[in-house]
Design an enzyme around this catalytic site. Structure first.
Site, PDB file in Angstrom:
ATOM      1  N   ASN A  40     -10.212  -0.398   0.281  1.00 19.07           N
ATOM      2  CA  ASN A  40      -8.746  -0.343   0.290  1.00 19.07           C
ATOM      3  C   ASN A  40      -8.234  -0.918  -1.031  1.00 19.07           C
ATOM      4  O   ASN A  40      -8.381  -2.112  -1.287  1.00 19.07           O
ATOM      5  CB  ASN A  40      -8.224  -1.157   1.479  1.00 19.07           C
ATOM      6  CG  ASN A  40      -6.706  -1.191   1.563  1.00 19.07           C
ATOM      7  OD1 ASN A  40      -6.013  -0.809   0.629  1.00 19.07           O
ATOM      8  ND2 ASN A  40      -6.199  -1.668   2.679  1.00 19.07           N
ATOM      9  N   HIS A  79      -3.506   7.050   2.430  1.00 16.81           N
ATOM     10  CA  HIS A  79      -3.899   5.721   1.948  1.00 16.81           C
ATOM     11  C   HIS A  79      -5.236   5.374   2.601  1.00 16.81           C
ATOM     12  O   HIS A  79      -5.394   5.488   3.821  1.00 16.81           O
ATOM     13  CB  HIS A  79      -2.830   4.692   2.325  1.00 16.81           C
ATOM     14  CG  HIS A  79      -3.268   3.282   2.152  1.00 16.81           C
ATOM     15  ND1 HIS A  79      -3.972   2.858   1.045  1.00 16.81           N
ATOM     16  CD2 HIS A  79      -3.133   2.184   2.946  1.00 16.81           C
ATOM     17  CE1 HIS A  79      -4.243   1.575   1.169  1.00 16.81           C
ATOM     18  NE2 HIS A  79      -3.750   1.136   2.316  1.00 16.81           N
ATOM     19  N   CYS A 121       0.814  -1.223   0.000  1.00 19.88           N
ATOM     20  CA  CYS A 121       0.000   0.000   0.000  1.00 19.88           C
ATOM     21  C   CYS A 121       0.845   1.270   0.000  1.00 19.88           C
ATOM     22  O   CYS A 121       0.323   2.354  -0.213  1.00 19.88           O
ATOM     23  CB  CYS A 121      -0.934   0.010   1.199  1.00 19.88           C
ATOM     24  SG  CYS A 121      -1.922  -1.478   1.322  1.00 19.88           S
TER      25      CYS A 121
HETATM   26  N1  ACO Z   1     -18.411  -8.390   9.888  1.00 21.54           N
HETATM   27  C1  ACO Z   1     -18.788  -8.677  11.156  1.00 21.54           C
HETATM   28  N2  ACO Z   1     -17.924  -9.029  12.105  1.00 21.54           N
HETATM   29  C2  ACO Z   1     -16.628  -9.104  11.753  1.00 21.54           C
HETATM   30  C3  ACO Z   1     -16.162  -8.834  10.461  1.00 21.54           C
HETATM   31  C4  ACO Z   1     -17.118  -8.476   9.498  1.00 21.54           C
HETATM   32  N3  ACO Z   1     -16.782  -8.182   8.226  1.00 21.54           N
HETATM   33  N4  ACO Z   1     -14.816  -8.991  10.428  1.00 21.54           N
HETATM   34  C5  ACO Z   1     -14.440  -9.340  11.654  1.00 21.54           C
HETATM   35  N5  ACO Z   1     -15.528  -9.424  12.459  1.00 21.54           N
HETATM   36  C6  ACO Z   1     -15.590  -9.786  13.879  1.00 21.54           C
HETATM   37  C7  ACO Z   1     -14.432 -10.608  14.326  1.00 21.54           C
HETATM   38  O1  ACO Z   1     -14.617 -11.974  14.039  1.00 21.54           O
HETATM   39  C8  ACO Z   1     -14.409 -10.324  15.809  1.00 21.54           C
HETATM   40  O2  ACO Z   1     -15.401 -11.103  16.412  1.00 21.54           O
HETATM   41  P1  ACO Z   1     -15.167 -11.749  17.877  1.00 21.54           P
HETATM   42  O3  ACO Z   1     -14.998 -10.562  18.797  1.00 21.54           O
HETATM   43  O4  ACO Z   1     -16.410 -12.524  18.110  1.00 21.54           O
HETATM   44  O5  ACO Z   1     -13.915 -12.570  17.740  1.00 21.54           O
HETATM   45  C9  ACO Z   1     -14.859  -8.859  15.886  1.00 21.54           C
HETATM   46  O6  ACO Z   1     -15.525  -8.584  14.638  1.00 21.54           O
HETATM   47  C10 ACO Z   1     -13.722  -7.878  16.059  1.00 21.54           C
HETATM   48  O7  ACO Z   1     -12.719  -8.178  15.097  1.00 21.54           O
HETATM   49  P2  ACO Z   1     -11.405  -7.336  14.976  1.00 21.54           P
HETATM   50  O8  ACO Z   1     -10.518  -7.930  13.922  1.00 21.54           O
HETATM   51  O9  ACO Z   1     -10.836  -7.137  16.343  1.00 21.54           O
HETATM   52  O10 ACO Z   1     -12.019  -5.943  14.464  1.00 21.54           O
HETATM   53  P3  ACO Z   1     -11.307  -4.550  14.332  1.00 21.54           P
HETATM   54  O11 ACO Z   1     -12.068  -3.540  15.069  1.00 21.54           O
HETATM   55  O12 ACO Z   1      -9.837  -4.621  14.575  1.00 21.54           O
HETATM   56  O13 ACO Z   1     -11.515  -4.221  12.781  1.00 21.54           O
HETATM   57  C11 ACO Z   1     -10.211  -4.214  10.763  1.00 21.54           C
HETATM   58  C12 ACO Z   1     -10.939  -5.065  11.802  1.00 21.54           C
HETATM   59  C13 ACO Z   1     -11.237  -3.353  10.061  1.00 21.54           C
HETATM   60  C14 ACO Z   1      -9.550  -5.128   9.741  1.00 21.54           C
HETATM   61  C15 ACO Z   1      -9.149  -3.310  11.443  1.00 21.54           C
HETATM   62  O14 ACO Z   1      -8.387  -4.080  12.341  1.00 21.54           O
HETATM   63  C16 ACO Z   1      -8.219  -2.641  10.473  1.00 21.54           C
HETATM   64  O15 ACO Z   1      -8.614  -1.780   9.700  1.00 21.54           O
HETATM   65  N6  ACO Z   1      -6.907  -2.933  10.518  1.00 21.54           N
HETATM   66  C17 ACO Z   1      -5.918  -2.267   9.706  1.00 21.54           C
HETATM   67  C18 ACO Z   1      -6.007  -2.692   8.270  1.00 21.54           C
HETATM   68  C19 ACO Z   1      -5.035  -1.875   7.429  1.00 21.54           C
HETATM   69  O16 ACO Z   1      -4.806  -0.719   7.700  1.00 21.54           O
HETATM   70  N7  ACO Z   1      -4.451  -2.464   6.405  1.00 21.54           N
HETATM   71  C20 ACO Z   1      -3.515  -1.644   5.647  1.00 21.54           C
HETATM   72  C21 ACO Z   1      -2.756  -2.352   4.745  1.00 21.54           C
HETATM   73  S1  ACO Z   1      -3.646  -3.439   3.691  1.00 21.54           S
HETATM   74  C22 ACO Z   1      -2.504  -3.984   2.523  1.00 21.54           C
HETATM   75  O17 ACO Z   1      -1.344  -3.708   2.606  1.00 21.54           O
HETATM   76  C23 ACO Z   1      -2.990  -4.858   1.375  1.00 21.54           C
END
Ligand code: ACO
Length: 316
Positions: free
Chosen positions: A272, A242, A114
């Site tokens: 993304n 980004h 990214c």
């Molecule tokens: N819908 C519903 N529930 C979901 C979903 C979904 N799509 N995805 C995950 N959950 C659930 C999980 O299973 C978890 O459930 P549990 O508590 O029962 O175990 C709960 O939601 C919380 O999951 P987390 O992974 O802790 O959620 P978080 O608030 O961290 O959000 C996310 C996830 C959006 C991916 C976030 O962590 C994020 O944006 N991270 C950074 C990503 C990023 O910046 N990437 C950049 C580079 S990408 C690249 O280089 C290609």
């Protein structure tokens, strides 16, 4: 002094639109979860027959036309991507033929996930200093749908396809982009195993560590770019983040006390798009008149590697 100015931008946008409601029919998720956790409402996906090369060509042609630059003025062509149509030849080599670039144009692909587009801007600035033709074509493009597991709700709702292009000119009397690039070798939290394990091979991402990495790195990177340039926040007309997660952007805006109206994005309708994200947003801002001639934008990327990259760009 010597550096780059931006002459033109363009986009290559796939035809399929995937909405949050559509994902709710595929996996156990909801529009409410996706929008509140990420800011994404819809994203684009390539339909059968649409290719990475096709997106790049559309974006490049638009950017060159808007810049008023012809193929024989281009000295360097860099495509930032992690999802090319082929491992080799590089997409940039295919563009050389399709766009009619001269045979001594420096053409290659670059993978910094990214952060790729901003890595490519810095690379182009260095290469153009030594090139005989001083215009560069820099593209960020992805078909992430190829490496997305549409049964994994934790990742599939995040990613989209697209391409953004920029035409830049290097001159001795132009300002440096003051790029800050970095990498923290990490093979655990964000990866696509690829050819090592055969196909299909999907994005694996541990969301929370990547989130913490971004919240730490993005403000640091912006601060370092401004320090290098000897500028303050007030000297920047627009911050182009980004588009990975609206919450990451909001935290950086808060931490650095940036004016929110200078930090608006397009994640709601792109998702993304990795290396394509910064140039797609840049093109949207230019087309909407939100950034104009003579203005200064600070671009910042972060992601797989784990990498980060920031740079200043002035519009010609
Ligand atoms: N819908 C519903 N529930 C979901 C979903 C979904 N799509 N995805 C995950 N959950 C659930 C999980 O299973 C978890 O459930 P549990 O508590 O029962 O175990 C709960 O939601 C919380 O999951 P987390 O992974 O802790 O959620 P978080 O608030 O961290 O959000 C996310 C996830 C959006 C991916 C976030 O962590 C994020 O944006 N991270 C950074 C990503 C990023 O910046 N990437 C950049 C580079 S990408 C690249 O280089 C290609």
């Amino acid at each position: 002094m010597s550096g780059l100015k931006l002459w033109g931008t363009g986009s290559g946008v796939p035809s399929e639109i995937l909405t949050n409601e559509g994902f709710a029919k595929l996996v156990d998720t909801s529009d409410e979860w996706i929008t509140t956790r990420t800011g994404i409402s819809s994203r684009r996906r390539c339909a059968p027959g649409e290719t990475h090369t096709g997106l790049c060509l559309a974006a490049a042609r638009q950017a060159m036309e808007r810049a008023g630059v012809s193929p024989d003025q281009i000295g360097v062509c860099v495509v930032a991507t992690l999802t090319p149509d082929r491992l080799t030849p590089a997409t940039a080599c295919v563009l050389q033929k399709e766009l009619g670039l001269e045979e001594d144009t420096v053409c290659f692909d670059l993978n910094a996930a990214c952060s790729g587009f901003v890595y490519a801007l810095h690379t182009a600035q260095c290469l153009l200093a030594a090139a005989t033709r001083k215009f560069g074509l820099v593209i960020g493009a992805e078909v992430l749908s190829r490496v997305t597991d549409y049964t994994d709700r934790g990742t599939c709702v995040l990613f989209g396809d697209g391409a953004g292009a920029a035409v830049l000119e290097w001159r001795e009397d132009y300002p440096s982009i003051h790029a800050v690039l970095g990498c923290r070798g990490n093979t655990e939290n964000l990866l696509i195993p690829g050819v090592a394990v055969g196909v299909p091979s999907y994005i694996h991402m541990d969301g929370q560590p990547v989130f913490r990495f971004a919240v730490e790195t993005v403000p640091q990177c912006i601060t370092q770019v401004l320090e290098r340039a000897g500028l303050g926040v007030e000297d920047v007309d627009r911050f182009v983040f980004h588009q990975a997660n609206q919450r990451i952007i909001d935290m950086a805006v808060k931490k650095l006390n940036l004016p929110p109206e200078k930090c608006t994005g397009n994640i709601d309708h792109t998702g993304n798009t990795s290396a394509a994200s910064v140039p797609l947003l840049l093109d949207e801002l230019v087309r909407d008149g939100a950034v104009r001639r003579g203005q200064r934008v600070l671009c910042v990327g972060f992601g797989g590697g784990l990498t980060w990259a920031g740079a200043l760009l002035e519009l010609a």
